[in-house]
Scaffold this active site. Structure first.
Site, PDB file in Angstrom:
ATOM      1  N   PHE A 129       0.853  -1.184   0.000  1.00 46.75           N
ATOM      2  CA  PHE A 129       0.000   0.000   0.000  1.00 46.75           C
ATOM      3  C   PHE A 129       0.888   1.232   0.000  1.00 46.75           C
ATOM      4  O   PHE A 129       1.750   1.373   0.860  1.00 46.75           O
ATOM      5  CB  PHE A 129      -0.933   0.034   1.226  1.00 46.75           C
ATOM      6  CG  PHE A 129      -1.843   1.224   1.203  1.00 46.75           C
ATOM      7  CD1 PHE A 129      -2.999   1.226   0.428  1.00 46.75           C
ATOM      8  CD2 PHE A 129      -1.534   2.368   1.921  1.00 46.75           C
ATOM      9  CE1 PHE A 129      -3.830   2.338   0.371  1.00 46.75           C
ATOM     10  CE2 PHE A 129      -2.363   3.496   1.870  1.00 46.75           C
ATOM     11  CZ  PHE A 129      -3.510   3.477   1.098  1.00 46.75           C
ATOM     12  N   ASP A 214       9.294   2.646   1.652  1.00 42.34           N
ATOM     13  CA  ASP A 214       8.108   3.341   2.142  1.00 42.34           C
ATOM     14  C   ASP A 214       7.981   3.058   3.638  1.00 42.34           C
ATOM     15  O   ASP A 214       7.521   2.002   4.052  1.00 42.34           O
ATOM     16  CB  ASP A 214       6.872   2.850   1.376  1.00 42.34           C
ATOM     17  CG  ASP A 214       5.585   3.516   1.861  1.00 42.34           C
ATOM     18  OD1 ASP A 214       5.603   4.137   2.947  1.00 42.34           O
ATOM     19  OD2 ASP A 214       4.564   3.400   1.162  1.00 42.34           O
ATOM     20  N   LYS A 243       2.806   9.694   8.536  1.00 44.81           N
ATOM     21  CA  LYS A 243       2.044   9.269   9.720  1.00 44.81           C
ATOM     22  C   LYS A 243       2.607   9.757  11.065  1.00 44.81           C
ATOM     23  O   LYS A 243       2.233  10.812  11.531  1.00 44.81           O
ATOM     24  CB  LYS A 243       1.850   7.748   9.703  1.00 44.81           C
ATOM     25  CG  LYS A 243       0.947   7.305   8.547  1.00 44.81           C
ATOM     26  CD  LYS A 243       0.307   5.957   8.746  1.00 44.81           C
ATOM     27  CE  LYS A 243      -0.843   5.751   7.769  1.00 44.81           C
ATOM     28  NZ  LYS A 243      -0.537   4.915   6.618  1.00 44.81           N
TER      29      LYS A 243
END
Ligand SMILES: *Cc1c(COP(=O)(O)O)cnc(C)c1O
Length: 393
Positions: A129, A214, A243
């Protein structure tokens, strides 16, 4: 209160929160919930952390935004801190994980152009993702995320995750980069074998590809080191994060080193808000706090939580295992178990289910021993009752 004016892109739970403190969130009726999702891996320092609140308040009262037309001292300091902890060389700031990955995807294309590759390909992994923008959803190996959005962006080739021989077989002249999560989050908390990242690093070195990690979810202390790759001794060419970096203030970063460090120049990329004084102040306070002792405790806390869960869930048949790294934890069930989210919420515990059958726990890294006990006790009771009801049905 009504949601009729919201585009229904989310299946929202019937609850809202008025305030938070540490690992706890409080609904308008005053009921408290242990937040084991942390706003999806964002509030790593918990809610209303005093250092972050203070930094935001002080900076907001001075100057919030000036734009990247001018130098921003806080942004320069934040870039230096990120490079210091990661061993990377330079940083670009955006406002989200997808935006950080957009920068990475553009860098791969510039790297391809420099090498004379006409249609450069970035290798991506099954179960990955990377975000919801057109480029990042094209890089995301999940049909549900891509559904309805054809034509997708070209230039991505999908391989199985945690499979070095598959990458070796994918060697070809048009490949220029690998984009991969060191631990997959949305894909179900998948921890690859030790040596996987180092193997990818070696292949990238051999073929002149960029290794692009990532760490939007695995970074900022979540897995026990500031970035997951540090525990493996692997330095990527591109490292993206977001995040946990702002603990709730939207900020993302794309860090570069080696062959990726001089690909962007003036005018080649940008973001109006990226790295503005307010975001930089928040992220600096977050980094100071995380590196000031919080991360040092993550491995032990994660181990305590996993051990408690393993012990309490071991006799339940539909539980297939507990896995994870640091405080990024997945409980694999043998069936789709989305209804556990509502059952846990009723019991005062916020959890998330991802990849259909994996209970994902991303509690704040500041969680105490008592709170770990509450989490494990409550969750195991909820899963036990669910298992009984499943059997009866
Ligand atoms: C959440 C996530 C993203 C997307 O981040 P946004 O801030 O939602 O754009 C990208 N990659 C990974 C690994 C993520 O977990």
């Amino acid at each position: 209160m009504s949601d009729q004016f919201l585009i229904p892109t989310y299946a929202r739970q019937p609850v809202s929160f008025e305030r938070g403190e540490g690992v706890w969130l409080y609904d308008p009726a005053g009921k408290r919930y242990l937040d084991a999702v942390s706003g999806v891996g964002v509030c790593n320092l918990g809610h209303a952390h005093p250092a972050v609140v203070r930094a935001l308040g002080e900076q907001a009262a001075r100057v919030m935004h000036t734009s990247n037309l001018y130098r921003i001292p806080g942004q320069e300091k934040l870039a230096a801190r990120l490079c210091e902890v990661s061993g990377m060389e330079k940083a670009f700031f955006g406002n989200s994980g997808a935006e950080a990955n957009e920068a990475a995807i553009k860098l791969a294309r510039l790297h391809g152009r420099r090498r004379g590759v006409e249609k450069p390909v970035t290798l991506v992994m099954s179960g990955s993702f990377h975000g919801r923008t057109m480029a990042t959803l094209s890089a995301t190996a999940n049909r549900k995320v891509q559904e309805g959005y054809a034509p997708l962006l070209e230039g991505f080739r999908q391989l199985p995750y945690n499979d070095l021989p598959a990458v070796e077989q994918a060697v070809s002249d048009d490949v220029v980069a690998i984009l991969v999560e060191p631990v997959q989050g949305e894909g179900g908390v998948i921890v690859p074998d030790a040596g996987y990242l180092a193997g990818l690093r070696a292949l990238c070195d051999r073929h002149g590809w960029l290794l692009m990690l990532d760490e939007v979810q695995s970074g900022n202390g979540r897995t026990g080191s500031y970035f997951a790759c540090l525990a493996e001794g692997v330095r990527p060419d591109v490292l993206t994060t977001a995040k946990g970096l702002g603990n709730g203030f939207p900020i993302g970063a794309c860090l570069v080193s080696g062959p990726a460090a001089d690909l962007f120049g003036p005018g080649s990329h940008g973001s109006t808000y990226g790295g503005n004084p307010l975001g930089a102040a928040a992220a600096l306070a977050v980094m100071d706090t995380l590196t000031g002792g919080v991360i040092d405790a993550v491995d032990a806390r994660g181990e305590a939580l996993r051990a408690a869960l393993q012990q309490k869930l071991s006799d339940i048949d539909l539980v297939r295992g507990v896995r994870g790294r640091g405080l990024m934890i997945g409980i694999q069930l043998d069936r789709d178990c989305g209804e556990l989210v509502g059952r846990a919420r009723e019991a005062g515990l916020l959890i998330n289910v991802t990849a259909g059958s994996v209970v994902r726990l991303l509690p704040p890294l500041i969680i105490s021993d008592d709170e770990i006990r509450f989490l494990a006790d409550t969750l195991s009771a909820v899963i036990r009752e669910y298992a009984r009801d499943q059997e009866a049905a």
